[in-house]
Design an enzyme around this catalytic site. Structure first.
Site, short mmCIF file in Angstrom:
data_model
loop_
_atom_site.label_atom_id
_atom_site.label_comp_id
_atom_site.label_asym_id
_atom_site.label_seq_id
_atom_site.Cartn_x
_atom_site.Cartn_y
_atom_site.Cartn_z
N HIS A 202 -10.51 20.98 -34.95
CA HIS A 202 -11.02 20.00 -35.90
C HIS A 202 -9.92 19.02 -36.24
CE1 HIS A 202 -12.76 18.16 -39.47
NE2 HIS A 202 -11.56 18.30 -40.01
N TYR B 9 -18.43 21.02 -43.91
CA TYR B 9 -19.43 20.51 -42.97
C TYR B 9 -20.69 20.02 -43.69
CZ TYR B 9 -16.70 22.09 -38.93
OH TYR B 9 -15.72 22.26 -37.97
N LYS C 211 -9.79 26.19 -34.30
CA LYS C 211 -10.98 26.98 -34.63
C LYS C 211 -10.89 28.38 -34.02
CE LYS C 211 -13.84 22.80 -34.89
NZ LYS C 211 -15.12 22.17 -34.42
N GLU D 219 -9.65 16.65 -47.11
CA GLU D 219 -9.59 17.94 -46.40
C GLU D 219 -8.26 18.65 -46.66
OE1 GLU D 219 -10.70 16.83 -42.37
OE2 GLU D 219 -12.80 16.57 -42.98
N ASN E 255 -15.55 24.04 -29.77
CA ASN E 255 -14.76 22.96 -29.17
C ASN E 255 -13.32 22.94 -29.69
OD1 ASN E 255 -15.27 21.97 -31.69
ND2 ASN E 255 -16.27 20.10 -31.04
#
Ligand code: CDP
Ligand code: MG
Length: 133
Positions: free
Chosen positions: A115, A49, A9, A126, A112
């Site tokens: 992913h 998401y 990320k 995905e 965080n």
């Protein structure tokens, strides 16, 4: 071989943790079979998401995820989906165990770092979403 979708990320790139995180993936024995830097847009994030669309923090996640480039990867290996989830650590930074990527580097639940797909079925969805393959 199982494959999973992994994405470093924007905070991982900004904090220059890409090398350290990739080392952990490789040291575990997984193979990175594809990788590309991407600037995501709102449309793809709303799909990715969708399971969080009704949460109060949804807008904030999208804003964070478009704040800079991500590194999208396909990671392969035996049990890669669950295995990657283990080395990533828990979603909430305070629950992420020491020794995991999030446990060692994340100090915030939103930012965080990484992913990873949560099931084999979602991994395939995905990978198609981000790599068209
Ligand atoms: O990423 P993971 O699959 O572990 O968790 P998720 O439930 O699918 O949530 C996706 C992302 O939304 C998380 O990785 C966090 O970046 C963010 N999130 C958050 O900011 N606050 C929460 N309470 C839950 C998730
Ligand atoms: Mg998830």
């Amino acid at each position: 071989m199982e494959r999973t979708y992994i994405m470093l990320k924007p905070d991982a790139i900004k904090r220059k943790l890409v090398g350290k995180i990739i080392s952990r993936i490789e040291e575990k024995g997984y193979i990175i079979t594809d990788a590309k830097m991407m600037q995501l847009d709102e449309a793809i994030l709303k799909e990715h998401y969708a399971h969080l669309a009704d949460k109060p923090f949804f807008h904030s996640i999208v804003e964070y995820m478009v704040s800079g480039p991500v590194l999208a990867m396909i990671v392969e290996g035996e049990n890669a989906v669950l295995g990657m989830r283990k080395i990533m650590g828990a979603t909430k930074f305070e629950d992420a165990e020491a020794g995991t990527i999030r446990g060692d580097y994340a100090f915030n639940t939103q930012e965080n770092l990484i992913h990873g797909s949560d099931s084999v079925e979602n991994a395939e969805i995905e990978i198609k979403r981000f790599f068209h393959k």
